[in-house]
Design a protein around this motif. Structure first.
Motif, short mmCIF file in Angstrom:
data_model
loop_
_atom_site.label_atom_id
_atom_site.label_comp_id
_atom_site.label_asym_id
_atom_site.label_seq_id
_atom_site.Cartn_x
_atom_site.Cartn_y
_atom_site.Cartn_z
N TYR A 300 0.82 -1.20 0.00
CA TYR A 300 0.00 0.00 0.00
C TYR A 300 0.87 1.26 0.00
O TYR A 300 2.01 1.27 0.44
CB TYR A 300 -0.91 0.04 1.23
CG TYR A 300 -1.72 -1.20 1.45
CD1 TYR A 300 -2.64 -1.64 0.50
CD2 TYR A 300 -1.59 -1.95 2.62
CE1 TYR A 300 -3.41 -2.77 0.70
CE2 TYR A 300 -2.35 -3.09 2.83
CZ TYR A 300 -3.24 -3.49 1.87
OH TYR A 300 -3.99 -4.63 2.06
N SER A 314 -3.27 1.05 -3.89
CA SER A 314 -2.60 -0.21 -4.19
C SER A 314 -1.32 0.09 -4.98
O SER A 314 -1.34 0.88 -5.93
CB SER A 314 -3.51 -1.11 -5.02
OG SER A 314 -2.79 -2.21 -5.56
N GLY A 358 -7.06 -3.89 2.57
CA GLY A 358 -7.04 -2.64 1.81
C GLY A 358 -8.12 -1.66 2.20
O GLY A 358 -8.33 -0.64 1.53
#
Length: 448
Positions: A300, A314, A358
């Motif tokens: 990340y 990402s 995420g």
């Protein structure tokens, strides 16, 4: 009247006068006798004390016994009274007082002092700190040493390995110019290893980042460019142009392949090694980007902005994964070493977010009153979060619950915090104003 009659009348008159005078004569005689008695008693009292009140009872003073090795002396300066009437008084040099060790309640018993006085100054090897700082040993956390920086510190970070500490400093010069540079200290002995000063004003101004191998460092400059420097000698190697406003955040990816830069121009740029060409520009925020941070696992990229948001991207395709909206402008973002948590700092609090899958999920927050810098750091095991404020408070908080395990008052203001990579040290940049500013870096660690 015949002579006999005259003599008889005179005699009667004398007798009558004598009767009237005699009582007064006895009165004066009694008074004189009483005064004589009192005078005699006083004379006797002065001569032999026969009638002193205290003489009617003999008082023998009780003399204290000579102190033993376990007795506490009556006074630290007065020797014990001797019971012998023939022994001359002892002089100060002849008197040996018994030693006295005070006893304390358990809550007041002083901790055993280390053989080396702490904190040590620059040039003295740091003692102890052989074990990482954890929740379990925080009661043994102590300041080990102090680096007297003497300069305003814009940013502070550890180099890989945890044996060197780097700062980006600034100082005011003539005509309002600001000189800047980078100092690198070797922490085991708190000595200055190297210093690199920009050869012109405006360089090395706003932010600092080191590559994972420690061979290169990057700075954001006032000419809105990013410069790369060789850590061995301070020589510039690359100048990266592309931003059109000041650069506030820099971060190298864990594998050293990418460099992210965040700017006042609302964008984040990704530069790729080895030539550091521009790979991508991401218009990430509608306001200035204040910080960028790669996660330790490399998956990340987090960006912080004055638009009150933290955004998670990402690194595989640079797409937006999640956004967290706070109630204040964001000062910075820092990942935990296990990449599972993200601490986002604002002027009044630290928000801790989970990053699993995420997604940025709020966990807890902590008020820090007031702060102007990105002042937060995770311990090596990710279980502790250190944060500080401009009132001199240092908080050590359990990262999973938000429970403040330890709070320290360092006096002055806490501006920057950083745990060393292996977790043995906690560096704290502190400012105290005593007429003039006093800038120092405190190195904390665990003592036996």
């Amino acid at each position: 009247m015949t002579q006999d009659q005259t003599d008889s009348a005179t005699a009667a008159q004398d007798e009558d006068i004598s009767k009237r005078i005699r009582p007064r004569s006895w009165h004066w005689m009694a008074t004189l006798a009483l005064f004589a008695l009192i005078a005699g008693l006083l004379s006797i009292s002065r001569n032999n004390g026969a009638f002193r009140p205290e003489a009617s009872r003999q008082v023998t003073p009780t003399l204290p016994a000579a102190p033993t090795s376990t007795d506490r002396p009556l006074s630290p300066t007065v020797p014990p009274i001797s019971t012998s009437t023939n022994t001359p008084a002892a002089t100060a040099t002849q008197t040996t007082l018994p030693s006295y060790t005070p006893t304390y309640p358990p809550s007041q018993t002083p901790a055993p002092s280390p053989t080396l006085a702490l904190p040590v100054q620059a040039g003295t090897p740091l003692p102890f700190a052989q074990e990482p700082i954890t929740i379990e040993n925080l009661e043994r956390l102590q300041m080990l040493g102090i680096i007297d920086v003497g300069l305003w510190v814009e940013e502070m970070l550890w180099l890989p390995g945890g044996e060197r500490l780097a700062i980006l400093w600034q100082t005011e010069q003539a005509r309002g110019q600001t000189a800047a540079g980078v100092n690198i200290y070797t922490v085991p002995d708190l000595s200055l290893q190297s210093t690199f000063t920009a050869d012109e004003y405006g360089l090395m101004q706003n932010t600092l980042a080191f590559s994972p191998d420690g061979q290169t460092f990057a700075t954001g400059d006032n000419d809105v460019s990013v410069r790369l420097w060789q850590a061995a000698n301070g020589h510039p190697s690359h100048r990266l142009r592309g931003h059109n406003n000041l650069v506030y955040g820099l971060s190298f990816s864990p594998d050293g392949q990418y460099l992210a830069s965040g700017s006042e121009d609302h964008t984040v740029k990704i530069w790729q090694s080895p030539d550091w060409n521009l790979l991508r520009t991401i218009p990430v925020h509608p306001d200035a980007v204040t910080d960028v941070e790669f996660s330790p696992d490399g998956q990340y990229l987090a960006t912080a902005s004055r638009d009150h948001t933290i955004r998670l991207w990402s690194t595989s395709d640079w797409r937006l994964l999640s956004t967290y909206l706070a109630d204040e402008a964001q000062l910075g973002a820092v990942f935990s070493p296990d990449s599972q948590l993200l601490a986002a700092t604002t002027p009044s609090k630290v928000n801790v977010l989970a990053t699993s899958g995420g997604e940025l999920n709020f966990q807890w927050y902590q008020y820090i009153t007031y702060q102007e810098h990105d002042c937060a750091s995770f311990s090596a095991d990710s279980r502790l979060l250190a944060s500080g404020n401009l009132n001199g408070k240092l908080f050590l908080t359990e990262s999973s619950t938000g429970w403040v395990v330890k709070e320290l008052d360092l006096i002055g203001s806490v501006n920057h915090l950083a745990f060393s990579p292996e977790g043995r040290y906690l560096a704290v940049h502190r400012t105290e104003y005593r007429g003039t500013p006093n800038w120092e870096i405190q190195i904390w660690g665990i003592v036996p």
